[in-house]
Design a protein around this motif. Sequence first.
Motif, short mmCIF file in Angstrom:
data_model
loop_
_atom_site.label_atom_id
_atom_site.label_comp_id
_atom_site.label_asym_id
_atom_site.label_seq_id
_atom_site.Cartn_x
_atom_site.Cartn_y
_atom_site.Cartn_z
N GLY A 57 0.81 -1.20 0.00
CA GLY A 57 0.00 0.00 0.00
C GLY A 57 0.85 1.25 0.00
N ASP A 58 1.91 1.28 0.81
CA ASP A 58 2.79 2.45 0.84
C ASP A 58 3.57 2.60 -0.46
OD1 ASP A 58 1.90 3.06 3.35
OD2 ASP A 58 3.80 2.68 4.37
N VAL A 59 3.96 1.47 -1.06
CA VAL A 59 4.63 1.54 -2.35
C VAL A 59 3.70 2.12 -3.42
CG1 VAL A 59 5.63 0.17 -4.23
CG2 VAL A 59 6.24 -0.33 -1.86
N ALA A 60 2.44 1.72 -3.41
CA ALA A 60 1.48 2.23 -4.39
C ALA A 60 1.26 3.72 -4.21
CB ALA A 60 0.16 1.47 -4.26
N LEU A 61 1.24 4.21 -2.97
CA LEU A 61 1.16 5.65 -2.73
C LEU A 61 2.40 6.36 -3.28
CD1 LEU A 61 -0.21 5.82 0.93
CD2 LEU A 61 -1.45 6.42 -1.15
N LEU A 62 3.57 5.79 -3.00
CA LEU A 62 4.82 6.39 -3.45
C LEU A 62 4.86 6.54 -4.96
CD1 LEU A 62 7.95 7.05 -2.79
CD2 LEU A 62 8.31 4.65 -3.41
N THR A 63 4.47 5.50 -5.67
CA THR A 63 4.65 5.51 -7.12
C THR A 63 3.56 6.26 -7.86
OG1 THR A 63 3.49 3.38 -7.34
CG2 THR A 63 5.91 3.34 -7.11
N TRP A 64 2.32 6.15 -7.39
CA TRP A 64 1.19 6.65 -8.18
C TRP A 64 0.18 7.44 -7.36
CZ3 TRP A 64 0.38 7.08 -13.21
CH2 TRP A 64 -0.91 7.24 -13.71
N GLY A 65 -0.22 6.91 -6.21
CA GLY A 65 -1.35 7.47 -5.49
C GLY A 65 -1.13 8.88 -4.98
N ASN A 66 0.09 9.20 -4.52
CA ASN A 66 0.31 10.52 -3.95
C ASN A 66 0.27 11.63 -4.99
OD1 ASN A 66 0.51 9.51 -1.36
ND2 ASN A 66 2.74 9.32 -1.42
N VAL A 67 0.82 11.37 -6.16
CA VAL A 67 0.75 12.37 -7.23
C VAL A 67 -0.70 12.56 -7.66
CG1 VAL A 67 1.35 12.84 -9.64
CG2 VAL A 67 3.11 12.07 -8.04
N GLN A 68 -1.45 11.48 -7.77
CA GLN A 68 -2.87 11.60 -8.12
C GLN A 68 -3.63 12.43 -7.08
OE1 GLN A 68 -3.31 11.02 -11.32
NE2 GLN A 68 -4.93 9.50 -11.13
N ARG A 69 -3.34 12.20 -5.81
CA ARG A 69 -4.00 12.96 -4.75
C ARG A 69 -3.71 14.45 -4.88
NH1 ARG A 69 -2.14 15.27 -0.37
NH2 ARG A 69 -0.12 14.19 -0.45
N VAL A 70 -2.45 14.81 -5.13
CA VAL A 70 -2.08 16.22 -5.25
C VAL A 70 -2.72 16.85 -6.48
CG1 VAL A 70 -0.11 17.74 -5.71
CG2 VAL A 70 0.03 16.04 -3.90
N LEU A 71 -2.74 16.13 -7.59
CA LEU A 71 -3.39 16.65 -8.79
C LEU A 71 -4.88 16.88 -8.55
CD1 LEU A 71 -1.71 14.49 -11.58
CD2 LEU A 71 -1.38 16.94 -11.19
N ARG A 72 -5.53 15.93 -7.90
CA ARG A 72 -6.95 16.09 -7.61
C ARG A 72 -7.18 17.26 -6.65
NH1 ARG A 72 -7.78 10.43 -8.18
NH2 ARG A 72 -8.92 10.15 -10.11
N GLY A 73 -6.30 17.39 -5.66
CA GLY A 73 -6.43 18.49 -4.72
C GLY A 73 -6.32 19.84 -5.41
N ALA A 74 -5.38 19.96 -6.35
CA ALA A 74 -5.23 21.21 -7.09
C ALA A 74 -6.46 21.49 -7.95
CB ALA A 74 -3.97 21.16 -7.96
#
Length: 377
Positions: free
Chosen positions: A337-354
């Motif tokens: 789960g943390d690896v998936a956040l590192l590679t893909w999920g965190n950037v998606q979250r920031v893009l959605r937040g913006a």
Amino acid sequence: MADLQHDLRPAAAAGEFDDLTEQYPDEGVVTAEPYEPVSDPDDAPLTRAHAILAAHPVADGYNGLPWALKRLSYYDLEDGESTVDTDVPRLRSGHVGALFWSLHLPEGLDGDRAVGATLEQLDLAKSIVRTCDEGLRPACTAGQVADARNCGRVAVLLGPAGASAVGDSLGTLRQLHLLGLRALTLTGVSWASDAGLTRFGEEVVREMNRLGVLADLSGAPEQTVRRVLSLSRAPVLFSRSAARAIRPHPVNLPDDLLAALGAAKGLCLVPLTAEQTGPTVRDVADHLDHIRAVAGAQCVGLSGTYDSGSAHPQELGDVSCYPRLIAELLRRGWDEGDVALLTWGNVQRVLRGADFTARAAQQRRAPSKATISELDG
């Protein structure tokens, strides 16, 4: 992950960066969904790494390919191009699903020259995507990034560009946004300095929030960083910063700023450069371990910095090498789960937040007409 909850939408034609932010309105989802394992924990780490990356590819936060190609008279990215670190076959081998293409300029360009040179880079980047439409696809939002991946393409987001590219003009910022600019580095200008943001600088950040342009704070003075963290309604990012506690590079972040970034739900993208992170893949993993511990698993990502002129750690020489880094993290006990956040999920979250912040801000305020002479004198 959150992006998988969205229906597949028809993707934009390659090269159509203009006005992409007006299409495909996303839902205001800015947190990650619960993770479901996609690999067998009994498999060898490298095999598990490939399985995880097949489902959750790398969103690479900084790639200098447009400027690297500028010096070549001919190149073929779709069949393979050995003169650079990035091409379509190696992007696929490395399970890269999205790239931020840097529009940074050489030292010494400012004023109208910086604006013109940035426009030339935007034009070149669009031309590259158009000629590689089987492998690359333009994107501006989290939904478009997911669409590109679902269509078997690598999403290309434009930016970061240097703050000098806006020419001290909010109108220029808006036009760059219409041309596809997605991130702006707040350094090298009078309104974002060691003293922090001026009144005009604060207005630039508000307008970036209204447009959906991400604030990149890598290399920014501490006073500017802290003011942007308190002012910005959208998540901010550091496009290429590692942990200063591990390696004392001036662009790397001390623990107090990492903690502040975690509290603000921003994103630190760790560069794969020998200068900032160290000479081996284990050194890079040390930075990722440290930032995850200090800022949180939802605040760390990856920034290859390939084709930027930087030397890279052993085993991480080009964009095909990401599985080796992920395998090292799995050996260290990172859960999937943390690896998936590192590679893909965190950037998606920031893009959605913006995107979510921009839609809300556009309902509250019109485009700012402020000028630097009015606000800063």
